[in-house]
Design an enzyme around this catalytic site. Structure first.
Site, PDB file in Angstrom:
ATOM      1  N   HIS A   1       0.841  -1.192   0.000  1.00 56.78           N
ATOM      2  CA  HIS A   1       0.000   0.000   0.000  1.00 56.78           C
ATOM      3  C   HIS A   1       0.875   1.240   0.000  1.00 56.78           C
ATOM      4  O   HIS A   1       2.039   1.210   0.417  1.00 56.78           O
ATOM      5  CB  HIS A   1      -0.946   0.013   1.205  1.00 56.78           C
ATOM      6  CG  HIS A   1      -0.282   0.333   2.520  1.00 56.78           C
ATOM      7  ND1 HIS A   1      -0.126   1.614   2.979  1.00 56.78           N
ATOM      8  CD2 HIS A   1       0.267  -0.474   3.461  1.00 56.78           C
ATOM      9  CE1 HIS A   1       0.480   1.594   4.156  1.00 56.78           C
ATOM     10  NE2 HIS A   1       0.733   0.338   4.464  1.00 56.78           N
ATOM     11  N   CYS A   2       0.309   2.343  -0.502  1.00 59.26           N
ATOM     12  CA  CYS A   2       0.984   3.634  -0.431  1.00 59.26           C
ATOM     13  C   CYS A   2       0.136   4.535   0.461  1.00 59.26           C
ATOM     14  O   CYS A   2      -0.546   4.069   1.363  1.00 59.26           O
ATOM     15  CB  CYS A   2       1.189   4.220  -1.824  1.00 59.26           C
ATOM     16  SG  CYS A   2      -0.341   4.483  -2.745  1.00 59.26           S
ATOM     17  N   MET A   3       0.140   5.836   0.217  1.00 58.53           N
ATOM     18  CA  MET A   3      -0.593   6.759   1.074  1.00 58.53           C
ATOM     19  C   MET A   3      -2.099   6.532   1.031  1.00 58.53           C
ATOM     20  O   MET A   3      -2.781   6.635   2.035  1.00 58.53           O
ATOM     21  CB  MET A   3      -0.292   8.200   0.648  1.00 58.53           C
ATOM     22  CG  MET A   3       1.084   8.685   1.050  1.00 58.53           C
ATOM     23  SD  MET A   3       1.215   8.962   2.814  1.00 58.53           S
ATOM     24  CE  MET A   3       0.090  10.351   3.010  1.00 58.53           C
ATOM     25  N   THR A   4      -2.622   6.193  -0.140  1.00 58.52           N
ATOM     26  CA  THR A   4      -4.079   6.111  -0.292  1.00 58.52           C
ATOM     27  C   THR A   4      -4.566   4.816  -0.920  1.00 58.52           C
ATOM     28  O   THR A   4      -5.758   4.542  -0.882  1.00 58.52           O
ATOM     29  CB  THR A   4      -4.589   7.277  -1.162  1.00 58.52           C
ATOM     30  OG1 THR A   4      -3.961   7.210  -2.456  1.00 58.52           O
ATOM     31  CG2 THR A   4      -4.273   8.624  -0.526  1.00 58.52           C
ATOM     32  N   ARG A   5      -3.681   4.010  -1.509  1.00 56.59           N
ATOM     33  CA  ARG A   5      -4.124   2.894  -2.334  1.00 56.59           C
ATOM     34  C   ARG A   5      -3.630   1.548  -1.818  1.00 56.59           C
ATOM     35  O   ARG A   5      -2.473   1.412  -1.412  1.00 56.59           O
ATOM     36  CB  ARG A   5      -3.637   3.071  -3.774  1.00 56.59           C
ATOM     37  CG  ARG A   5      -4.017   4.401  -4.403  1.00 56.59           C
ATOM     38  CD  ARG A   5      -3.393   4.546  -5.780  1.00 56.59           C
ATOM     39  NE  ARG A   5      -3.620   5.873  -6.347  1.00 56.59           N
ATOM     40  CZ  ARG A   5      -3.179   6.273  -7.520  1.00 56.59           C
ATOM     41  NH1 ARG A   5      -2.485   5.424  -8.279  1.00 56.59           N
ATOM     42  NH2 ARG A   5      -3.413   7.491  -7.959  1.00 56.59           N
TER      43      ARG A   5
END
Length: 504
Positions: A29-33
């Site tokens: 995952h990244c910041m939002t996804r």
């Protein structure tokens, strides 16, 4: 339902809709996804997935990306990973059979999101090797963003306390906490670089640690003594990539009986010598050039440079390439203490928010799109732009262009102040919009820096709103999008999103 149960329920709802654990190759995952590597994307039940309350959008790229929003994604991901592991091991509980909800729902927002995915897929198919390389570099830095944000906010708080002469006994401790990660960021970059390019992560970290070792001050290269940290994250990235190359070369040639001794030794030795007697000096020169180029661009280009940067950032976000700018931001932070580019690029989100408000007002008879705008607008104010991009502006076509116009004018405003001598920067990367306020820093005091950034956001909101309100729709688009459902003569409801995008 408790927050923990809610995140578990979200993960449990997503897993069968992406083909189950057997179809999941990787989870990150990244910041939002939530980023999933899937064996067979044809098994994804996308319409049902989009209909989940927690899902803000879908982006298809090198990974299958489910937009869940900041905070939420960091809590859903471990629940999802646990479910995948349990199902793979055959220990997952068998859920009670649920009634079939029937065919996938057809709504304006789901169709709009489908149109956004189709555009993203077309651009992904046209990806060049250079763009793919940028994405791999972004994958190295994305996991570092939470630490950069946390340390950046602590650094900003400490600076405020120092300026106010408050709590002098604690400021030294806060400075150490804020600076510790940045002092060793090269090691983390090296670790992630080796992992991304198929090497042994710990060897990448070992080679990159040479960059920040204090003893390099005794080493002379190109007629000058090296400085600890010279070359920064760029030097660490290059050193670790070289280490991966050496390691792979050794794995192909060294006998298995001595591989555990020879390969690590040769990898660290060869890559280490190349780092000390070449890479650190070259990366240091590049880092200096990046800092000088950013200063020159804003000092001489000012409003024009800000206009281009603010106007072009949304397309980069749309393609997922905006994260490739992270090494540049990090290099500027290492050199000057803040990056002057991020506040300008953040104006793109302001233009997007202003455009969304205009869309809301121009479509009074389309409750579906208006509902999407209302739910995505507040995250947009806080710097999370994907829901507005993929759910509203991009599939409509024209509003995406006018949103870019708003970002361009906001960027021009902040760029102008940089040209006049007021540097507006951010001590960390990641947030934008209102969430960037705690990270602001500059050369003219916090008050003036905050005032310029806030005024830039206002310019972006207003410009994005006006451009979209007056130029974001053709008469035909307004007639079609404001058509009440079920009215005589209404066209096929399964195609409006694609049709409107084509006409725009």
């Amino acid at each position: 339902m408790s927050e923990e149960n809610r995140h578990h329920a979200t993960a449990a709802a997503i897993l069968p809709l992406v083909g189950g654990a057997a179809n999941v190759a990787s989870v990150a995952h990244c910041m939002t996804r939530l980023r999933l590597g899937l064996h067979d994307r044809s098994l994804v039940r996308e319409e049902r997935l989009r209909a989940l309350p927690a899902v803000m959008g879908i982006v298809e790229d090198d990974t299958y990306q489910i937009v869940l929003g900041p905070g939420t994604v960091a809590r859903v991901t471990p629940e999802f990973e646990a479910l995948v592991e349990a199902e793979t091991a055959g220990t997952a509980p068998v859920p009670a059979a649920a009634p079939d909800p029937g065919p996938d729902p057809v709504t304006a927002d789901s169709l709009a999101a489908r149109g956004a995915v189709l555009r993203a897929e077309r651009k992904a198919r046209n990806a060049t090797p250079f763009k793919l390389l940028l994405r791999r570099i972004a994958n190295i830095f994305v996991p570092l963003i939470p630490a950069l944000i946390g340390c950046g906010i602590i650094a900003g708080l400490n600076g405020l306390l120092v300026n106010l002469h408050w709590l002098p006994g604690i400021t030294s401790a806060l400075a150490a906490i804020a600076s510790g990660f940045m002092a060793l960021i090269a090691v983390f970059v090296g670790h992630n670089t080796a992992k991304e390019f198929g090497g042994t992560p710990i060897l990448g970290g070992a080679v990159a640690s040479i960059v920040v070792y204090a003893g390099v001050a005794d080493v002379e290269a190109f007629g000058r003594h090296l400085s600890p940290g010279q070359g920064g994250v760029l030097g660490a990235l290059g050193a670790a990539w070289l280490g991966v190359s050496v390691e792979k070369w050794c794995r192909r040639r060294v006998p298995e009986a001595v591989d555990v001794l020879v390969t690590p030794t040769v990898t660290v030795l060869v890559a280490g010598l190349a780092t000390l007697f070449g890479l650190m000096f070259l990366a240091g020169e590049v880092s200096t050039w990046i800092g000088d180029a950013a200063d020159w661009l804003l000092a001489h280009g000012g409003a024009g440079a800000g206009f281009l940067l603010g106007g072009l950032f949304l397309p980069l976000v749309m393609l997922g390439l905006h994260q490739a700018l992270i090494p540049i931001h990090t290099t500027l932070i290492e050199g000057a203490g803040f990056t002057v580019l991020l506040p300008i690029l953040a104006m793109a989100g302001a233009g997007q928010a202003g455009a969304a408000i205009a869309v809301y007002l121009r479509l009074p008879r389309n409750p579906s799109i208006r509902t999407t705008v209302k739910s995505a607008l507040w995250p947009g104010f806080l710097g999370v732009g994907e829901p507005l991009i993929y759910g509203v502006s991009l599939p409509l076509g024209r509003p995406f262009v006018t949103a870019c116009t708003g970002g361009a004018f906001g960027g021009a405003f902040v760029g102008l102040y940089n040209q006049l001598g007021t540097d507006v920067g951010s001590t960390a990367i990641g947030p934008s919009g209102w969430a960037l306020f705690p990270l602001l820093d500059g050369n003219r005091g916090l008050g003036q820096t905050v005032a310029v950034y806030a005024a830039g956001l206002l310019v972006g909101y207003v410009a994005g709103f006006l451009a979209t309100y007056w130029f974001g729709f053709t008469k035909e688009m307004l007639t079609e999008l404001n058509a009440a459902p079920g009215t005589p003569g209404e066209e096929d409801p399964t195609a409006p999103a694609e049709r409107v995008a084509e006409r725009a």
